[in-house]
Design an enzyme around this catalytic site. Structure first.
Site, PDB file in Angstrom:
ATOM      1  N   CYS A   1       0.779  -1.218   0.000  1.00 23.96           N
ATOM      2  CA  CYS A   1       0.000   0.000   0.000  1.00 23.96           C
ATOM      3  C   CYS A   1       0.824   1.289   0.000  1.00 23.96           C
ATOM      4  O   CYS A   1       1.430   1.608  -1.001  1.00 23.96           O
ATOM      5  CB  CYS A   1      -1.006  -0.023   1.135  1.00 23.96           C
ATOM      6  SG  CYS A   1      -2.443   0.993   0.751  1.00 23.96           S
TER       7      CYS A   1
ATOM      8  N   HIS B   1      -3.582  -5.415   2.305  1.00 19.41           N
ATOM      9  CA  HIS B   1      -3.267  -5.536   3.734  1.00 19.41           C
ATOM     10  C   HIS B   1      -3.943  -6.803   4.264  1.00 19.41           C
ATOM     11  O   HIS B   1      -4.467  -7.604   3.535  1.00 19.41           O
ATOM     12  CB  HIS B   1      -3.881  -4.369   4.502  1.00 19.41           C
ATOM     13  CG  HIS B   1      -3.332  -3.028   4.192  1.00 19.41           C
ATOM     14  ND1 HIS B   1      -2.126  -2.599   4.675  1.00 19.41           N
ATOM     15  CD2 HIS B   1      -3.843  -1.995   3.466  1.00 19.41           C
ATOM     16  CE1 HIS B   1      -1.939  -1.350   4.264  1.00 19.41           C
ATOM     17  NE2 HIS B   1      -2.951  -0.973   3.544  1.00 19.41           N
TER      18      HIS B   1
ATOM     19  N   ARG C   1     -12.248   6.932  -0.886  1.00 16.90           N
ATOM     20  CA  ARG C   1     -11.315   5.838  -0.605  1.00 16.90           C
ATOM     21  C   ARG C   1     -11.840   4.517  -1.184  1.00 16.90           C
ATOM     22  O   ARG C   1     -13.059   4.302  -1.261  1.00 16.90           O
ATOM     23  CB  ARG C   1     -11.099   5.679   0.909  1.00 16.90           C
ATOM     24  CG  ARG C   1     -10.497   6.894   1.581  1.00 16.90           C
ATOM     25  CD  ARG C   1     -10.083   6.580   3.008  1.00 16.90           C
ATOM     26  NE  ARG C   1      -8.917   5.714   3.047  1.00 16.90           N
ATOM     27  CZ  ARG C   1      -7.662   6.153   2.895  1.00 16.90           C
ATOM     28  NH1 ARG C   1      -7.445   7.449   2.688  1.00 16.90           N
ATOM     29  NH2 ARG C   1      -6.630   5.336   2.920  1.00 16.90           N
TER      30      ARG C   1
HETATM   31  N1  GLN Z   1      -2.080   6.884   2.337  1.00 21.49           N
HETATM   32  C1  GLN Z   1      -2.206   6.096   1.168  1.00 21.49           C
HETATM   33  C2  GLN Z   1      -3.591   6.168   0.556  1.00 21.49           C
HETATM   34  O1  GLN Z   1      -4.471   6.556   1.163  1.00 21.49           O
HETATM   35  C3  GLN Z   1      -1.870   4.638   1.515  1.00 21.49           C
HETATM   36  C4  GLN Z   1      -2.850   4.063   2.479  1.00 21.49           C
HETATM   37  C5  GLN Z   1      -2.402   2.700   3.036  1.00 21.49           C
HETATM   38  O2  GLN Z   1      -1.206   2.374   3.158  1.00 21.49           O
HETATM   39  N2  GLN Z   1      -3.370   1.883   3.428  1.00 21.49           N
HETATM   40  O3  GLN Z   1      -3.783   5.792  -0.540  1.00 21.49           O
END
Ligand code: GLN
Length: 250
Positions: free
Chosen positions: A93, A194, A127
């Site tokens: 990520c 993840h 998101r």
């Molecule tokens: N901050 C980054 C995003 O929002 C990565 C997020 C994460 O590592 N889960 O895309």
């Protein structure tokens, strides 16, 4: 064998228990008589190109990414050299985003990356969150599935000549539209997944261990003796089922 692992920025990039991936690699190596020696590499620490058989970096919020990005960019040459010499890599990520050319946040700020992977990331307003199921082919003709969990604002666009880690069966993946997830460059894998990722994808943990052993022995990755992965297979089934039910839906 001793397998030398460099864990980049463990105190900054470690959401969703990403450090659990190290615990899985340690356990699966030990069950085959190998010892994983893990070194934390953080801001200001050196990264000798030959010091590690496997480099690992987890995920993190934009704030943490901003705290380490200048240091990671400064380590770019060392990362490229380590990769060129066959070190295995897993980037998750936020770490995956910064192993590309960079990440443009929602506020317009740009975090330069190490430029190892051929991609760039731009944060979107919504998101991409949920369970994911992928199909990939790390070895010619060997199709496998990976299940995990994604939560990112970033949309990652691969260069035309870049290779994705896998094809999205359920989930958003790199950008919610390309149908691809992650990126692969030889022994280096990048992914949004993840979970942590490796407890529910034991074959992938073994693939990374084999690549690292290949580097440690300066030879071809060995075939690791199979383990009875009953619990791991159950965890995969549950995650895959969740992805089938919910993955990729806003
Ligand atoms: N901050 C980054 C995003 O929002 C990565 C997020 C994460 O590592 N889960 O895309």
């Amino acid at each position: 064998m001793r397998i030398r692992v460099g864990h980049l920025y463990p105190e900054y990039l470690n959401i969703y228990a990403d450090r659990g991936n190290i615990a899985v690699l340690t356990r699966r190596a030990a069950l085959r008589g190998h010892e994983l020696v893990v070194t934390a590499i953080s801001v200001g620490d050196a990264l000798p190109a030959d010091a590690y058989d496997l480099l690992y970096v987890g995920g993190g919020q934009d704030r943490e990414q901003a705290l380490i990005a200048p240091d990671l960019e400064a380590k770019s040459d060392a990362l490229h050299a380590a990769h060129a010499r066959g070190a295995a890599m897993l980037a998750v990520c936020g770490g995956y985003q910064l192993l590309g050319r960079g990440y443009r946040g929602r506020d317009g700020s740009f975090l330069p990356g190490a430029g190892l992977f051929g991609h760039e990331t731009v944060a979107g307003d919504v998101r991409m969150i949920g369970d994911v199921l992928l199909e990939c082919e790390l070895e010619p003709g060997v199709r496998c599935r990976i299940a995990g969990f994604e939560n990112h604002a970033g949309r990652t666009v691969l260069d035309p000549n870049a290779t994705p880690l896998g094809r999205v069966i359920h989930g958003f993946g790199n950008d919610g539209s390309s149908g691809f997830e992650g990126c692969r460059l030889g022994r280096a894998l990048g992914t949004y997944l993840h979970g942590p990722l490796l407890p529910r994808n034991p074959w992938l943990a073994d693939w990374l261990l084999a690549q690292a052993l290949g580097h440690a022995t300066d030879g071809t990755p060995p075939q690791l003796e199979p383990l009875s992965d009953t619990l791991e297979q159950d965890a995969f089934r549950v995650a895959a089922e969740r992805a089938r039910k919910r993955g990729g839906r806003r």
